[in-house]
Design a protein around this motif. Structure first.
Motif, PDB file in Angstrom:
ATOM      1  N   MET A  35      36.016  53.046  34.670  1.00  0.00           N
ATOM      2  CA  MET A  35      37.055  53.416  35.746  1.00  0.00           C
ATOM      3  C   MET A  35      35.253  53.833  37.195  1.00  0.00           C
ATOM      4  O   MET A  35      35.785  54.398  38.200  1.00  0.00           O
ATOM      5  CB  MET A  35      37.641  54.986  35.868  1.00  0.00           C
TER       6      MET A  35
ATOM      7  N   LEU B  30      35.282  52.968  40.859  1.00  0.00           N
ATOM      8  CA  LEU B  30      34.978  54.062  41.234  1.00  0.00           C
ATOM      9  C   LEU B  30      33.546  53.336  43.297  1.00  0.00           C
ATOM     10  O   LEU B  30      33.030  54.254  43.657  1.00  0.00           O
ATOM     11  CB  LEU B  30      34.665  55.654  41.686  1.00  0.00           C
TER      12      LEU B  30
ATOM     13  N   GLU C 251      34.547  51.094  45.192  1.00  0.00           N
ATOM     14  CA  GLU C 251      35.088  51.622  46.203  1.00  0.00           C
ATOM     15  C   GLU C 251      34.243  52.372  47.303  1.00  0.00           C
ATOM     16  O   GLU C 251      33.892  52.131  48.575  1.00  0.00           O
ATOM     17  CB  GLU C 251      36.303  52.794  45.817  1.00  0.00           C
TER      18      GLU C 251
ATOM     19  N   LEU D 238      43.249  56.209  37.230  1.00  0.00           N
ATOM     20  CA  LEU D 238      44.063  57.049  37.127  1.00  0.00           C
ATOM     21  C   LEU D 238      45.129  57.233  38.090  1.00  0.00           C
ATOM     22  O   LEU D 238      45.033  57.338  39.826  1.00  0.00           O
ATOM     23  CB  LEU D 238      43.142  58.664  37.638  1.00  0.00           C
TER      24      LEU D 238
END
Lengths: 204, 204
Positions: B93, B97, B100, B62
Motif C-alpha cells: 500500500m 501511496l 499517487e 484500504l
C-alpha cells in the motif's frame, strides 16, 4: 484518498509529541495491517488510561488505580525503604524519571506539575503550595531539595518555594547548576559559567 | 517504577515502526496527561480499526466499511474518472501511496500485499494471481504496469506476473529503473548504472 476513519486516526496520532503527518501515516498503516489482537489491546489500553492511571494523592506522580475508593498511591510513595526525611520537588514527571534513572536520590518526590510563569498567567495561587506544606509537615521532612529546572520559571518557582517552606523550619536546598559532565568550558554560555564559578566548592 | 497498565501501554507503543522504549515512554506520558476526550477517542479509533477499515475487494487498498453486507470499496476504485484500462500492480500500500503522490498515474491499482520470496517461503501459490487475472479480464484492462520494487524479490514477482498475464492478451510493462532524479552518477551502484544504460531511450 484514505478512508475517513483512517484519516481521523492519522490526525489523532499526529498530535503525539514529535510526530508529524508522515510518521502518523506510517503508524496508521502499520496498525491497519498489524495483528488484530495487538491492535485491539493497544486501543483498549489507551482508551482506559484515564480510569486506570491517576496522579498519586501524595506526590502527583503516576499511580495505578486499584479501586475507586482507595486513593491512588504511586510505587515510590508506597516504598517504605525510601527516606521520608528528604523530599525532592520537581516541575514535571519527566524530571522525576530522570532523577530516578540517575540513582542519586533515595528520598521521595513532590511533582508540582507547573512552574510559576507570569507570561502564561501561572501565579503562586496556581501552585500546590498547601499540599506541599502539608506533605512536609505530615512526613516530618527535614530537607526539601528544589529540583525545578535552572530556567527563569524554574528559578522563580524555587525562590517562591524556599520562601514558603523555610518558615516551617525545614532545610531548603537547590540542585547545583554549572558546566555539565563532559561539557566544554569553551562553549559553555555566560550564565552557566557564572553559576559554575559561584557554586564552586572547596577541594579538601 | 511505572504503574502496570502504563508499562504494558509502553510495550505496545514500542511495537510501532521506528519507536523504541524511550519514544514509547514519551508517548505514554503525553497520553496520560493529555485531554481526556482526545485520548479516549484515539483509543476507540485504534480499537475499532479492524472493523472500520478493510482491504478493498477490488484492489486490496484500504477501504471504509460502510455496512457488513456491502463489500468494501476504496476511493480509487470508486472513482469513475480514473482510467480502467491501465492497472498498476504494486507490492505494498505504501508504494501505491507514493505513486499517487507523484500524480503521474491516473489508472487503477492492484496491491499484491506480498512479493515472491523463496527465502521467506512465499511461492507463486501465495500471490493473488487469480484475483489479478479476474480483475484484468472484468475491467477490460489493456495495460498492466508492474511497479514492484527493483529488488530481487520485486523483479522475480514482475517476471512471474508478466508470464501469467501475457497469455491473456494484455500489454505488460515494467517501470523504469535507473539513476534517480538528482542522483549522482559517480556514486550510483553498478546494477543501477547497468539498468540506466540498458533502459536508455532515443532523444528525438
Amino acid at each position: 484518498m484514505f478512508p475517513p476513519s483512517l484519516r481521523s486516526l492519522i490526525e489523532g496520532l499526529a498530535r503525539l509529541p514529535g510526530v508529524g503527518e508522515k510518521t502518523a501515516t506510517r503508524f496508521a498503516l502499520f496498525l491497519v495491517t498489524a495483528e488484530e489482537d495487538y491492535v485491539r489491546l493497544l486501543g483498549e489500553q489507551i482508551q482506559g488510561l484515564s480510569s486506570s492511571i491517576r496522579p498519586c494523592h501524595r506526590c502527583g506522580f503516576l499511580a495505578q488505580v486499584r479501586s475507586p475508593d482507595e486513593p491512588p498511591l504511586c510505587s515510590i510513595c508506597a516504598d517504605n525503604h525510601r527516606d521520608r526525611s528528604q523530599l525532592c520537588v520537581v516541575g514535571r514527571m519527566q524530571d522525576l524519571l530522570a532523577i530516578e534513572r540517575s540513582g542519586a536520590f533515595r528520598g521521595r518526590y513532590f511533582v508540582l506539575s507547573k512552574l510559576l510563569s507570569p507570561l502564561d498567567g501561572v501565579g503562586p495561587a496556581d501552585l500546590p503550595l498547601e499540599a506541599l506544606a502539608r506533605r512536609v509537615h505530615e512526613d516530618g521532612v527535614r530537607e526539601v531539595i528544589l529540583a525545578t529546572p535552572p530556567t527563569v520559571d524554574g528559578e522563580a518557582t524555587a525562590l517562591l518555594l524556599a520562601r514558603e517552606l523555610r518558615p516551617q523550619g525545614v532545610r531548603v536546598s537547590r540542585i547545583a547548576s554549572g558546566v555539565p559532565h563532559g561539557g566544554d568550558i569553551e562553549y559553555a554560555d555566560q550564565i552557566t559559567l557564572g553559576r559554575a564559578l559561584e557554586g564552586r566548592q572547596l577541594i579538601e
